[in-house]
Design an enzyme around this catalytic site. Structure first.
Site, PDB file in Angstrom:
ATOM      1  CB  VAL A  11     -17.290  32.939 -34.078  1.00  0.00           C
ATOM      2  CG1 VAL A  11     -17.161  34.263 -34.824  1.00  0.00           C
ATOM      3  CG2 VAL A  11     -16.708  33.070 -32.678  1.00  0.00           C
ATOM      4  CB  CYS A 260     -12.603  33.580 -25.639  1.00  0.00           C
ATOM      5  SG  CYS A 260     -13.636  33.313 -27.091  1.00  0.00           S
TER       6      CYS A 260
END
Length: 448
Positions: A11, A260
């Site tokens: 990220v 995730c």
């Protein structure tokens, strides 16, 4: 604006590089000296389409730098984005130790007007708790929530053309800083959703858990199609064309994985349990997905007369999805593990994820090979476990000449059934009926 990202994982790296490309002055800070050294040489530690191009452009424009040193240069930052990992504890709860470690380090160096933005996926109330924690140490920084919604394999496009930008704030100053940061995207039409801290944090968990639910549901519909003779591809299309539902995440397969979905649905389930809410849907999705790799192995066994011991099996694809080198919580890896536990000899290939797979799993009966042809030579069955385009475009006639038995089970439903049958393969997709022909019936095979 002057922006710093703490944590140069997936990220932080994608966000930092694209922010630099968009015109901000960006510093990406990470504790890993080796990673930082490679990044300064334009060597990316992850695979993501087009990211290398944007890295080069941002560096050439002198809008991006990498460091592993926390120092007073952080005083120039107008916003600090926390993008460190939040792994699952054994209970399923998110572990925020890396978040607090980053907060401790930056709070000693940043200026009083700097906005701390939590981009890591954290449970609701985390930002409020961080504010209280900082106050207990004598700091009064503004803290905002800004969850990410990047999909591995298309993260650059997702960042540049987002469905929405979600921010959670508790004052106007924080909102204005974030509006300024995201101005290039807002000006091109990106929806800017402003809410409170708790709701912003919850949006990320709810989004990922809902998408995971869609995947688990279509997988169970595929099981039903398999029993009654339905067509899962047509079912997915017929359901997904309803605009209230949509076609995304309605592809039947071996289950969801990655960094995730599994982690976030566990964390959300832990959260609702801590608040004494019995969320049966979340539990059912977690259970269904956990069983999915075993169910896939059962299908493989059925095609081999129920006897897996000593069989040679090619597994094509090891990453949790195409377009990434990420093998975290990959259904393909879980399937390989189960096969190995059943005394199977596995020959595995992946176009991008081999090195990460090698770090994740080693076994005396597991061979990692550099080509599809090597992996398929003399095998009893081919398992397509990841939806890489190159598997769809293979010279399957050439593969037919290599295998011991021409059986393919496609866990991603990417190959044309009729074309495979014309070549001579017995081909099975997820959701198709397993019309089992015993392997010993030699007329159906060309033994090698």
């Amino acid at each position: 604006m002057n922006i710093t990202f703490i944590g140069s994982g997936y990220v932080g790296l994608v966000s930092g590089i694209i922010m630099g490309y968009l015109g901000h002055n960006v510093t990406c800070l990470d504790n890993d000296e080796v990673k930082i050294s490679k990044l300064n040489k334009q060597i990316l530690p992850i695979y993501e389409a087009k990211l290398d191009e944007y890295l080069k452009q941002a560096l050439e424009a002198n809008r991006l730098k990498f460091t592993n040193i926390y120092n007073n240069e952080l005083q120039n930052a107008e916003a600090i984005f926390i993008t460190v990992g939040t792994p699952s504890k054994e209970s399923g709860e998110a572990d925020l130790k890396y978040v607090y470690d980053a907060i401790d380090k930056v709070s000693e160096h940043i200026n009083k007007d700097c906005l701390i933005v939590i981009k890591s996926t954290v449970p609701p109330d985390s930002c409020s708790n961080i504010i209280a924690y900082l106050k207990s140490k004598g700091f009064s920084f503004n803290v905002a929530s800004n969850p990410e919604f990047l999909r591995e394999g298309s993260a650059v496009e997702d960042f540049l053309y987002p469905d929405r930008i979600v921010v959670g704030v508790n004052n106007k100053e924080s909102e204005e800083i974030l509006r300024k940061i995201y101005a290039p995207l807002i000006e091109q039409g990106a929806k800017f959703v402003v809410t409170d801290l708790v709701t912003s944090e919850l949006i990320k968990y709810a989004s990922n858990s809902f998408l995971a639910t869609k995947i688990a549901f279509i997988n169970e519909m595929a099981d039903l199609c398999e029993k009654i003779g339905g067509n899962i591809e047509d079912l997915s299309k017929g359901v997904g064309l309803d605009q209230r539902i949509g076609q995304n995440f309605l592809n039947a397969g071996p289950g969801f994985g990655g960094s995730c979905f599994p982690k976030d649905i566990l964390a959300l389930n832990n959260l609702v349990e801590n608040h004494h809410i019995d969320c049966k849907i979340l539990k059912a999705v977690i259970k269904s997905n956990k069983q999915r790799p075993s169910n896939m192995v059962d299908k493989i066994a059925t095609l081999l007369d129920g006897d897996l011991k000593g069989k040679n099996i090619a597994v094509l694809g090891l990453t949790y999805k195409a377009g990434t080198d990420d093998v975290r919580a990959s259904p393909a890896i879980e399937i390989v593990k189960i096969l190995l536990n059943k005394d199977v000899y596995v020959k595995a290939f992946d176009p991008i994820g081999l090195e990460n797979a090698k770090k994740n799993l080693e076994h005396k009966n597991l061979l990692y090979l550099d080509s599809v042809a090597e992996a398929c030579k003399s095998v009893d069955i081919i398992v397509i476990a990841t939806e890489w385009l190159e598997f769809k475009e293979l010279n399957w006639q050439g593969i037919y000449d290599l295998v011991k038995f021409p059986i393919v089970i496609d866990l991603r439903n990417i190959i044309d059934n009729e074309a495979m049958k014309k070549i001579g393969f017995r081909y099975y997709a997820v959701g198709s009926k397993l019309d089992v022909i015993p392997a010993k019936a030699g007329i159906h095979y060309k033994a090698r």
